[in-house]
Write a protein that holds these residues in place. Structure first.
Motif, mmCIF file in Angstrom:
data_model
loop_
_atom_site.group_PDB
_atom_site.id
_atom_site.type_symbol
_atom_site.label_atom_id
_atom_site.label_comp_id
_atom_site.label_asym_id
_atom_site.label_seq_id
_atom_site.Cartn_x
_atom_site.Cartn_y
_atom_site.Cartn_z
ATOM 1 N N TRP A 98 2.798 5.849 -2.479
ATOM 2 C CA TRP A 98 2.967 7.038 -1.636
ATOM 3 C C TRP A 98 4.422 7.345 -1.312
ATOM 4 C CZ3 TRP A 98 -1.034 10.181 -0.648
ATOM 5 C CH2 TRP A 98 -2.320 9.681 -0.886
ATOM 6 N N THR A 99 5.347 6.529 -1.828
ATOM 7 C CA THR A 99 6.751 6.773 -1.510
ATOM 8 C C THR A 99 7.260 8.127 -2.011
ATOM 9 O OG1 THR A 99 7.326 5.445 -3.452
ATOM 10 C CG2 THR A 99 7.376 4.350 -1.313
ATOM 11 N N LEU A 119 0.272 11.773 6.344
ATOM 12 C CA LEU A 119 0.143 10.933 5.155
ATOM 13 C C LEU A 119 -1.239 10.292 5.110
ATOM 14 C CD1 LEU A 119 2.045 10.188 2.816
ATOM 15 C CD2 LEU A 119 2.586 8.079 4.018
ATOM 16 N N ARG A 120 -1.752 9.892 6.265
ATOM 17 C CA ARG A 120 -3.107 9.332 6.322
ATOM 18 C C ARG A 120 -4.138 10.381 5.921
ATOM 19 N NH1 ARG A 120 -4.600 3.930 7.566
ATOM 20 N NH2 ARG A 120 -6.194 4.662 9.000
ATOM 21 N N LYS A 144 0.818 -1.213 0.000
ATOM 22 C CA LYS A 144 0.000 0.000 0.000
ATOM 23 C C LYS A 144 0.847 1.255 0.000
ATOM 24 C CE LYS A 144 -4.045 -2.020 2.236
ATOM 25 N NZ LYS A 144 -4.997 -1.953 3.384
ATOM 26 N N LEU A 145 2.047 1.164 0.520
ATOM 27 C CA LEU A 145 2.904 2.348 0.586
ATOM 28 C C LEU A 145 3.535 2.669 -0.760
ATOM 29 C CD1 LEU A 145 4.182 4.495 2.445
ATOM 30 C CD2 LEU A 145 6.046 2.891 2.876
ATOM 31 N N TYR A 159 -3.544 7.959 2.433
ATOM 32 C CA TYR A 159 -2.819 6.699 2.609
ATOM 33 C C TYR A 159 -3.605 5.789 3.552
ATOM 34 C CZ TYR A 159 0.755 3.544 4.472
ATOM 35 O OH TYR A 159 1.458 2.447 4.888
ATOM 36 N N GLU A 160 -3.764 4.515 3.171
ATOM 37 C CA GLU A 160 -4.580 3.573 3.940
ATOM 38 C C GLU A 160 -3.754 2.482 4.606
ATOM 39 O OE1 GLU A 160 -7.455 2.083 1.243
ATOM 40 O OE2 GLU A 160 -8.549 3.988 1.074
ATOM 41 N N VAL A 215 5.491 2.772 7.182
ATOM 42 C CA VAL A 215 6.074 4.122 7.141
ATOM 43 C C VAL A 215 7.345 4.172 7.980
ATOM 44 C CG1 VAL A 215 5.660 6.545 7.710
ATOM 45 C CG2 VAL A 215 3.827 5.172 6.707
#
Length: 496
Positions: free
Chosen positions: A58-59, A87-88, A54-55, A92-93, A99
């Motif tokens: 978002w990196t 980030l959430r 999931k990350l 971001y889920e 993280v």
């Protein structure tokens, strides 16, 4: 995709046996044989599990947040919990542990960087090449334009290849590689890139990258192992970075004046070869760059042939037989209306396909809001709407062959000349343009130009040729010639 490329390189380049490849890559012999026998660079299949964390997406945002936080004074820096909450808030889920692990790795990576210190690199013949883009300003046909220049450099011989394009899109990347490898007559086993979006979809910790599917297919075709640099670390491909400055200074200064991209690229190729033949290799001082390049050619992976480097998208066809791509519109044949098509964009042309057949092909336009017609696409529509021939947009400034053009001018004075011209144009769809052109010239030679005469000539041309002589079979030949006997006629008269 990466496994397929590794299997092909291991067998075709390194000469490894199937058993050894299976042991190293931990795949079955069936898979290895399938890849080698089919000579394909990709296979389609449905995944039951999505391994992407999931990350992953978002990196880049987390990198930005970590870098911004690192630049703050120590008293103002946020904790990882605060960064995780921010980030959430952006959507971001995932969990905090992902993280935290990524942030720890990022901090170790930052601490290991030694500023202003570099290690000189050395490459074996055929080991690696480097790729990059630059932006240059030239005068094309009287208009000042910014062109995108693709740079390819062989790391051992320092031989370079330079080509200009209107864009940096993926189809331009494919075309630049194909032309460069054709010029080099081969490719290296490793390609060094920055993290350009046309090649890299996602950046993970360290050297791990999620490469674009089509980019990996191209690398698999040429047997190249792609390697992406660390973000913002241009020194990892310093040779091609230096080449950008050299080409800008020697080739694009003062500002070039050319008539077209074709003229510009031909000039760049000539200058590249002349430069290589005139300058010494920086390490092999007894050779020029061109001589080192000629010696390296034997170590290159042989050129595998042209890669079908297109960027494909789906599109709908409007009722005016047009599809839209890249802010421009292109015509397709009238039979394609009502069903979706696939647009294959190449560096210099657009190819439009429907159910495997080509329904339109055009030279690519790089302006905005342009409409590019092929008048022959609209000829079937004219059969039902002949009046559109006079004011139809596709038929403005339509250049026809000489015979057809003369017939059109002569029919222009007739009350039903438009309908007759439509009948002649429609015949092109069944008889072909050369046949219709020949029929028009034949009719004009006889001093007529009506559609009935031209269509009659075409119909006679379609008829099978009559045999010149008739051969009589031996079974039907006369063995005894008949003899004329008028007395038989007189006997019949007497009987009456």
């Amino acid at each position: 995709m990466e496994t397929i490329a590794k299997i092909r390189r291991a067998h075709l380049v390194q000469g490894k046996k199937i058993k050894e490849i299976c042991r190293e890559l931990k795949v079955s012999r069936k898979v290895v044989r399938k890849v080698l026998r089919s000579d394909e660079t990709s296979f389609s299949y449905e995944r039951s599990v999505q391994p992407m964390p999931k990350l992953g997406a978002w990196t880049p945002e987390l990198d930005r947040m970590l870098a911004t936080n690192q630049a703050r004074p120590s008293r103002e820096r946020l904790t990882l919990i605060r960064l995780f909450e921010d980030l959430r808030g952006l959507g971001y889920e995932g969990g905090y542990d992902a993280v935290r692990r990524y942030a720890r790795g990022w901090q170790r990576e930052q601490a290991s960087v030694t500023a202003s210190a570099f290690v000189p690199l050395s490459f074996d013949p055929g080991e690696a090449y480097q790729f990059d883009w630059s932006h240059e300003v030239v005068l094309i046909n009287g208009t000042t334009m910014q062109v995108k220049v693709a740079h390819v450099r062989l790391c051992h011989s320092r031989m370079m290849f330079v080509r200009a394009y209107p864009r940096e899109s993926q189809e331009m990347v494919f075309d630049a590689h194909d032309r460069a490898f054709a010029f080099f007559r081969g490719a290296c086993t490793r390609g060094i890139y920055d993290n350009m979006k046309t090649a890299v979809d996602a950046i993970y910790v360290g050297r791990d990258r999620a490469y674009n599917r089509r980019f990996l297919q191209m690398c698999g075709h040429y047997l190249v192992d792609p390697v992406a640099c660390t973000p913002a670390s241009g020194w990892e491909k310093g040779q091609v970075e230096n080449q950008v400055g050299l080409v800008r200074e020697r080739f694009f200064t003062p500002r070039l004046r050319v008539k077209s991209y074709e003229e510009l690229n031909a000039w760049l190729l000539d200058r590249t070869i002349a430069f290589a033949k005139a300058h010494r290799h920086p390490e092999l001082r007894d050779r020029t760059v061109w001589e080192a390049f000629e010696a390296e050619r034997g170590s290159l992976v042989p050129y595998r042939g042209h890669f079908d480097g297109f960027h494909g998208v789906q599109a709908a066809v409007s009722k005016t037989c047009l599809v839209r791509f890249d802010s421009n519109r292109y015509s397709v044949t009238a039979s394609a209306v009502g069903r979706p098509v696939e647009i294959r964009a190449y560096a210099d042309r657009i190819e439009i396909r429907q159910e495997g057949r080509i329904v339109g092909e055009h030279t690519r336009g790089f302006g905005r809001e342009q409409t590019i017609y092929d008048p022959w696409h609209y000829v079937p529509v004219l059969a039902k709407k002949p009046g559109a021939l006079r004011n139809g947009a596709p038929f403005k400034d339509w250049v026809l062959p000489a015979g057809l053009e003369r017939v059109r001018r002569k029919l222009g004075a007739s009350p039903d000349g438009g309908r007759q011209m439509v009948d002649i144009l429609t015949a092109v769809l069944s008889d072909g343009l050369p046949a219709v052109e020949a029929a028009c010239l034949e009719a004009l030679g006889e001093g007529v130009h009506s559609a009935d005469v031209i269509l009659n000539i075409l119909a006679r041309a379609r008829e099978p040729a009559r045999p010149i002589t008739i051969m009589t079979p031996d079974a039907l030949r006369l063995r005894h010639e008949p003899v004329a006997d008028c007395a038989r006629y007189d006997n019949l008269r007497r009987a009456l």
